[in-house]
Design an enzyme around this catalytic site. Structure first.
Site: not given
Ligand SMILES: C=C1C[C@]23C[C@H]1CC[C@H]2[C@@]12CCC[C@@](C)(C(=O)O1)[C@H]2[C@@H]3C(=O)O
Ligand SMILES: O=C(O)CCC(=O)C(=O)O
Ligand SMILES: [Fe+2]
Length: 342
Positions: A225, A280, A290
């Site tokens: 993240d 993760h 889920r």
């Molecule tokens: C502030 C954030 C954090 C984002 C981007 C934006 C909004 C959505 C989040 C997520 C959520 C799902 C995993 C991730 C890896 C994705 O693809 O979108 C996340 C990403 C990040 O942590 O980089």
């Molecule tokens: O669904 C989950 O348990 C993880 C989701 C996640 O990693 C994310 O939203 O960045």
């Molecule tokens: Fe995540």
């Protein structure tokens, strides 16, 4: 004018095929587009040691510090978020993803946008698609909620507002514990300046429907993240896994009353590499749907993030949050290595 989080994502528009999720209601087999051959069979270990920490324990600072160093991830109990609020938010998440596909598509994220319904942001980096649909909120959810429920969007919006408010204050408390564990001398510049009160956050609602041939599918591909830390609520269906060096993927089991916390890339930088950012992923389930809600917490987008001054010579160069997100959007996993000094 201060940049907002959603603006920080605006300069990386996506193609529609990287936004529109599968219509999971109408499909009862795993299409070729969603078959992941290699990565899924990586060793999964079904026991878990991810620490569970009582936030009111007298030694909470030490426990949090150890968990961050060793795991980059832990669960918290005694966190003060009322059970009813979690349940309420979860029921809205179910209601949203339970809508028929054509209704959800009304709130589709726009190609240059960051919020609304769609696949995960990281999707363009992978050749296969994920068994997942998401809904991203940054601040108010009004714009997209109105498109989903023109007559009754208010309940959803207020549930999401309350949830984000609670998560933000919990995230701040956890950040303070973390900075104490790092014995940060310059923590004040990070946490108690007026600007940090305008911290940024995003709420990601995730849905992983029951998955045919689930052993060949992936719910959410391995990733870290981006922001400082993430607080996650998962329903009673396991699927989240964390990668441990020399061990493999370890399930982070749902524990009622607990919330999962993980370190993001920006805390990896702030801790000068003492805290790993954790890979993760989510594996789908054959018989259970889920849901999860992830709150991402970060400093204002225009602020600068750098290794704390008491942690030795900096291993990363300093970077604004905005700049970091733009590097990450282009280079994904290579973003952190690109910041390494020397
Ligand atoms: C502030 C954030 C954090 C984002 C981007 C934006 C909004 C959505 C989040 C997520 C959520 C799902 C995993 C991730 C890896 C994705 O693809 O979108 C996340 C990403 C990040 O942590 O980089
Ligand atoms: O669904 C989950 O348990 C993880 C989701 C996640 O990693 C994310 O939203 O960045
Ligand atoms: Fe995540």
């Amino acid at each position: 004018m201060a940049t907002t989080l959603s603006e920080a994502y605006r300069d990386t528009p996506l193609q529609l095929k990287h936004i529109i999720p599968l219509d999971f209601d109408s499909i009862h087999y795993l299409p070729e587009s969603h078959v992941w051959t290699e990565s899924v069979d990586l060793l999964s270990v079904d026991e878990s040691d991810v620490p569970i920490i009582d936030l009111h324990a007298p030694d909470a600072v030490e426990l949090v510090g150890n968990a961050c160093r060793k795991w980059g991830m832990f669960q918290v109990i005694n966190h003060g978020v009322p059970r009813s609020l979690l349940g309420d938010a979860e029921s809205h998440v179910r209601r949203l993803f339970g809508l028929p596909a054509h209704r959800k598509l009304q709130a589709l994220r726009s190609p240059g946008g960051a919020t609304g319904y769609g696949v995960a942001r990281i999707s363009p980096f992978f050749s296969k698609l994920m068994w997942h649909e998401g809904f991203t909120i940054m601040g108010s959810s009004l714009e997209h909620a109105k498109l989903l429920w023109p007559q009754d969007y208010e309940e959803f919006c207020s549930a999401m507002d309350n949830y984000q408010k609670q998560m933000k204050s919990l995230a701040y408390k956890i950040l303070v514990l973390i900075l104490k564990s790092l014995e940060a001398k310059d923590e004040k510049t990070l946490i108690s300046t007026a600007s940090f009160q305008q911290s940024e956050g995003a709420l990601q609602l995730n849905s992983y429907p029951c998955c045919p041939n689930h052993n060949q599918a992936i719910g959410l591909a391995p990733h870290t993240d981006s922001l400082l830390l993430t607080i996650l609520h998962q329903n009673d269906t396991k699927g989240l896994q964390v990668l441990r060096e020399n061990t493999g993927w370890i399930t982070v089991p749902p524990v009622s009353e607990a919330l999962v916390v993980n370190i993001g890339d920006l805390l990896n930088i702030v801790s000068n590499g003492q805290f790993p950012t954790v890979y993760h992923r989510v594996v789908p389930n054959e018989t259970r749907h889920r849901f999860s809600m992830a709150y991402f917490y970060g400093p204002p987008v225009d602020s600068t993030v750098a290794p704390l001054s008491n942690l030795g010579s900096p291993r990363y160069r300093s970077v604004t949050v905005k700049e970091y997100l733009s590097i990450k959007n282009k280079h994904l996993d290579k973003a952190i290595p690109l910041l390494k000094t020397g």
